[in-house]
Design a protein around this motif. Structure first.
Motif, PDB file in Angstrom:
ATOM      1  N   VAL A   1       0.819  -1.203   0.000  1.00  0.00           N
ATOM      2  CA  VAL A   1       0.000   0.000   0.000  1.00  0.00           C
ATOM      3  C   VAL A   1       0.857   1.259   0.000  1.00  0.00           C
ATOM      4  CG1 VAL A   1      -1.890  -1.138   1.241  1.00  0.00           C
ATOM      5  CG2 VAL A   1      -0.153   0.103   2.524  1.00  0.00           C
ATOM      6  N   THR A   2       0.251   2.333  -0.487  1.00  0.00           N
ATOM      7  CA  THR A   2       0.833   3.668  -0.360  1.00  0.00           C
ATOM      8  C   THR A   2      -0.045   4.457   0.605  1.00  0.00           C
ATOM      9  OG1 THR A   2       1.758   3.650  -2.593  1.00  0.00           O
ATOM     10  CG2 THR A   2       1.435   5.800  -1.553  1.00  0.00           C
ATOM     11  N   ILE A   3       0.567   4.974   1.645  1.00  0.00           N
ATOM     12  CA  ILE A   3      -0.147   5.713   2.685  1.00  0.00           C
ATOM     13  C   ILE A   3       0.176   7.199   2.533  1.00  0.00           C
ATOM     14  CG2 ILE A   3      -0.383   6.075   5.174  1.00  0.00           C
ATOM     15  CD1 ILE A   3      -1.549   3.427   4.255  1.00  0.00           C
ATOM     16  N   ARG A   4      -0.863   8.013   2.507  1.00  0.00           N
ATOM     17  CA  ARG A   4      -0.676   9.449   2.371  1.00  0.00           C
ATOM     18  C   ARG A   4      -0.471  10.095   3.739  1.00  0.00           C
ATOM     19  NH1 ARG A   4      -5.948   9.814  -1.450  1.00  0.00           N
ATOM     20  NH2 ARG A   4      -6.568   8.327   0.180  1.00  0.00           N
ATOM     21  N   VAL A   5       0.479  11.006   3.801  1.00  0.00           N
ATOM     22  CA  VAL A   5       0.819  11.661   5.060  1.00  0.00           C
ATOM     23  C   VAL A   5       0.984  13.154   4.837  1.00  0.00           C
ATOM     24  CG1 VAL A   5       2.015   9.608   5.940  1.00  0.00           C
ATOM     25  CG2 VAL A   5       3.323  11.390   4.759  1.00  0.00           C
ATOM     26  N   THR A   6       0.863  13.912   5.921  1.00  0.00           N
ATOM     27  CA  THR A   6       1.310  15.302   5.946  1.00  0.00           C
ATOM     28  C   THR A   6       2.609  15.350   6.735  1.00  0.00           C
ATOM     29  OG1 THR A   6      -0.021  15.731   7.934  1.00  0.00           O
ATOM     30  CG2 THR A   6      -1.029  16.252   5.803  1.00  0.00           C
ATOM     31  N   THR A   7       3.396  16.380   6.546  1.00  0.00           N
ATOM     32  CA  THR A   7       4.665  16.469   7.272  1.00  0.00           C
ATOM     33  C   THR A   7       4.402  16.654   8.764  1.00  0.00           C
ATOM     34  OG1 THR A   7       4.751  18.843   6.799  1.00  0.00           O
ATOM     35  CG2 THR A   7       5.952  17.375   5.318  1.00  0.00           C
ATOM     36  N   GLY A   8       5.262  16.042   9.579  1.00  0.00           N
ATOM     37  CA  GLY A   8       5.106  16.130  11.020  1.00  0.00           C
ATOM     38  C   GLY A   8       5.697  17.406  11.588  1.00  0.00           C
TER      39      GLY A   8
ATOM     40  N   THR B   1       0.162   9.275  14.049  1.00  0.00           N
ATOM     41  CA  THR B   1       1.431   9.990  14.235  1.00  0.00           C
ATOM     42  C   THR B   1       2.593   9.023  13.989  1.00  0.00           C
ATOM     43  OG1 THR B   1       0.485  11.518  15.859  1.00  0.00           O
ATOM     44  CG2 THR B   1       2.873  11.241  15.883  1.00  0.00           C
ATOM     45  N   ILE B   2       3.560   9.462  13.181  1.00  0.00           N
ATOM     46  CA  ILE B   2       4.729   8.629  12.876  1.00  0.00           C
ATOM     47  C   ILE B   2       5.934   9.202  13.606  1.00  0.00           C
ATOM     48  CG2 ILE B   2       6.183   7.630  11.091  1.00  0.00           C
ATOM     49  CD1 ILE B   2       3.913   8.033   9.111  1.00  0.00           C
ATOM     50  N   GLN B   3       6.416   8.459  14.592  1.00  0.00           N
ATOM     51  CA  GLN B   3       7.568   8.866  15.383  1.00  0.00           C
ATOM     52  C   GLN B   3       8.817   8.110  14.931  1.00  0.00           C
ATOM     53  OE1 GLN B   3       5.982   7.931  19.387  1.00  0.00           O
ATOM     54  NE2 GLN B   3       6.007  10.132  19.764  1.00  0.00           N
TER      55      GLN B   3
END
Length: 311
Positions: A176-183, A238-240
């Protein structure tokens, strides 16, 4: 007026939309991992925020001791009702004495058994969701076990002709491709790490549960911070980046605060896709703007509103 658990499956818990308005006290939200599949099950039963059974990887075997109506959504667990194939994504009339068997999921990881009027367990802090680490909510604050007897209310519905095509709402895949915004700490990561984050095919490790997903790859993401961060609020998606340099994605049972640098945030509309991933799935990330994330989310919510209005 009960459901008896004959076999609990690998990991089955009671969940609703979550335990909000208590995070300032350190109380986690919990709730359904795949909120989209959960909500569609509720809408097909013409109800909202009732407690459902969330099943993971291997489904349970249940005996219904009262007439009711159910909807099964999420990953395909090849359900059988009284040894006959049972359709998903549509209301099913259940007669007292019926036995529902759910097998192992092939693609996708989580399913939801929604029951008319919901599972009648007590609410804790405004939610019936199970949070295992604190042993609150759900059925005695734990995963379901053989012999558990779940209280439900009877339903007199005798026929149900409406259904949903799952592909109109969610896709299940092993890559899969997961869409994110910058943290909030995106800018403190080195340019090389930023590029690696967006170009690397990460794998979802076996160290993945309702609290968080650990990813693994050959890349090592680094930042330029010279001191530790003060812990601050985190949320679902949230990606830490811990000292290992490998991302951790926080999930439904995440803690309320975190101190690792946050490189990105999964957009709300892609959380259901994330929740359906099996271990060793390949994940790639792509950045979208906040405005794009909001537009994608609104379109998803409009789909749900159209479904609700149709029903």
């Amino acid at each position: 007026m009960t459901i008896t658990v004959i076999k609990p499956g690998l990991f089955s818990t009671i969940q609703d939309s979550g335990r909000y308005a208590n995070q300032q006290y350190g109380v986690v939200v919990s709730g359904a991992m795949d909120m989209l599949s959960y909500r569609i099950g509720q809408l097909l039963l013409q109800q909202e925020n009732k407690a459902s059974i969330e099943i993971t990887m291997l489904g349970p075997t249940l005996r219904f001791d009262v007439d009711t109506v159910i909807v099964i959504t999420g990953a395909n667990f090849s359900p059988l009702l009284n040894e006959m194939p049972c359709p998903m994504w549509r209301p099913i009339v259940i007669k007292a004495g019926s036995i529902l068997k759910c097998a192992a999921a092939t693609v996708g990881a989580r399913g939801y058994i929604a029951v008319k009027h919901g599972i009648q367990v007590p609410a804790v802090l405004g939610s019936r969701s199970t949070y295992l680490r604190a042993k609150i909510g759900g059925f005695h604050g734990r995963a379901l076990q053989k012999g558990d007897v779940l209280p439900i209310a009877p339903s007199s519905i005798t026929h149900c002709n409406y259904f949903v095509k799952p592909e109109d709402f969610i896709s299940f895949s092993n890559a899969v491709t997961i869409r994110v915004t910058t943290g909030t700490e995106w800018e403190v990561f080195t340019k090389k790490s930023q590029q690696s984050f967006l170009s690397t095919a990460f794998q979802l490790s076996k160290d993945a549960d309702r609290m968080g997903y650990r990813l693994q790859s050959d890349s090592h993401l680094t930042h330029t911070l010279q001191k530790d961060l003060i812990s601050e609020a985190v949320t679902f998606g949230t990606i830490q980046i811990p000292p290992s340099g490998q991302p951790i994605i926080l999930m439904a049972d995440r803690q309320t605060t975190g101190g690792y640098p946050k490189i990105a945030q999964v957009i709300q509309a892609d959380l259901p896709k994330l929740a359906q991933l099996q271990s060793m799935t390949t994940i790639r990330f792509i950045i979208v703007s906040l405005e794009e994330a909001q537009e994608i989310y609104m379109k998803q919510q409009q789909q749900l509103a159209l479904l609700k209005n149709f029903l």
